[in-house]
Design an enzyme around this catalytic site. Structure first.
Site, mmCIF file in Angstrom:
data_model
loop_
_atom_site.group_PDB
_atom_site.id
_atom_site.type_symbol
_atom_site.label_atom_id
_atom_site.label_comp_id
_atom_site.label_asym_id
_atom_site.label_seq_id
_atom_site.Cartn_x
_atom_site.Cartn_y
_atom_site.Cartn_z
ATOM 1 N N HIS A 123 -4.273 1.258 7.793
ATOM 2 C CA HIS A 123 -2.925 1.854 7.786
ATOM 3 C C HIS A 123 -2.859 3.034 6.811
ATOM 4 C CE1 HIS A 123 1.620 1.445 7.932
ATOM 5 N NE2 HIS A 123 1.436 2.194 6.862
ATOM 6 N N GLU A 124 -3.376 2.822 5.601
ATOM 7 C CA GLU A 124 -3.295 3.880 4.582
ATOM 8 C C GLU A 124 -4.195 5.075 4.935
ATOM 9 O OE1 GLU A 124 -0.838 3.630 2.737
ATOM 10 O OE2 GLU A 124 -0.500 1.504 3.115
ATOM 11 N N CYS A 141 5.942 -0.067 7.417
ATOM 12 C CA CYS A 141 5.530 1.084 6.618
ATOM 13 C C CYS A 141 6.677 1.476 5.686
ATOM 14 C CB CYS A 141 5.187 2.243 7.556
ATOM 15 S SG CYS A 141 4.721 3.746 6.680
ATOM 16 N N LEU A 142 6.343 1.797 4.454
ATOM 17 C CA LEU A 142 7.376 2.198 3.493
ATOM 18 C C LEU A 142 8.068 3.493 3.924
ATOM 19 C CD1 LEU A 142 5.633 1.428 0.082
ATOM 20 C CD2 LEU A 142 7.444 0.122 1.197
ATOM 21 N N GLY A 182 0.826 -1.203 0.000
ATOM 22 C CA GLY A 182 0.000 0.000 0.000
ATOM 23 C C GLY A 182 0.860 1.253 0.000
ATOM 24 N N GLN A 214 2.902 9.930 1.339
ATOM 25 C CA GLN A 214 4.195 9.241 1.373
ATOM 26 C C GLN A 214 5.095 9.606 0.193
ATOM 27 O OE1 GLN A 214 2.316 5.164 2.183
ATOM 28 N NE2 GLN A 214 4.242 5.064 3.295
ATOM 29 N N HIS A 225 -2.486 7.434 7.187
ATOM 30 C CA HIS A 225 -1.567 8.351 6.506
ATOM 31 C C HIS A 225 -2.290 9.617 6.045
ATOM 32 C CE1 HIS A 225 2.274 6.380 6.359
ATOM 33 N NE2 HIS A 225 1.783 5.274 5.857
#
Ligand SMILES: [Zn+2]
Length: 164
Positions: free
Chosen positions: A128-129, A86-87, A44, A49, A132
């Site tokens: 999670h997304e 997380c990226l 994701g 991000q 953000h």
């Protein structure tokens, strides 16, 4: 052209704004987001991000690419622990408790109302997304002690995932 920004970047702390125009620009942006997500690789990626504070995220839990524009949480239920990364915090994973099931309403690229729902990995990715887009990163889900340790680790070691 876009890079994934890591924890500490201001766009990760900002609340994102709704998309108003469902145009070619939106399509280009989500194409780019999917490309960056697959390249990472990740399951994701939210627009903040890559430094863009718009309410958009993309995801693929192994069933093909999906796009969520202007998502809002409709329902969550249950409770489950999940090893989450997380990226924007590459190289770190924490066991985090969240609702097991999540449903959200959103729009597709043409401005049609759609929804996503699921548990397991999908439920986790959706929550999670969405975080953000609210300016929340994974660290806000940690208890005080774990968070303190995480911040210390990051200040000492940076993001080990970046070097892989
Ligand atoms: Zn993330």
């Amino acid at each position: 052209m876009f890079d994934i920004v890591t924890f500490g970047h201001p766009s990760l702390k900002m609340k994102s704004k709704n998309v108003e125009n469902f145009d070619d620009e939106l399509k280009d942006l989500t194409d780019k987001m999917l490309e960056i997500m697959y390249e990472a690789p990740g399951v994701g990626l939210a627009a903040p991000q890559i430094g863009i504070n718009k309410n958009i995220f993309v995801f693929d839990i192994g069933e093909g690419p999906n796009i969520a524009v202007n998502p809002i949480s409709i329902k969550v239920s249950g409770k489950v622990n999940f090893l989450e990364g997380c990226l924007s915090l590459p190289g770190y994973y924490w066991d985090i408790e969240r609702p097991e099931y999540a449903k959200l309403d959103c729009f597709d690229l043409k401005g049609n109302k759609i929804f996503y729902e699921g548990d397991d990995l999908l439920g986790r990715v959706l929550q999670h997304e969405l975080d953000h887009l609210k300016g929340k990163v994974l660290l806000t889900c940690l208890d005080r002690k774990t968070k303190k340790q995480a911040l210390k680790d990051i200040s000492v070691n940076g993001f080990p995932g970046n070097d892989v």
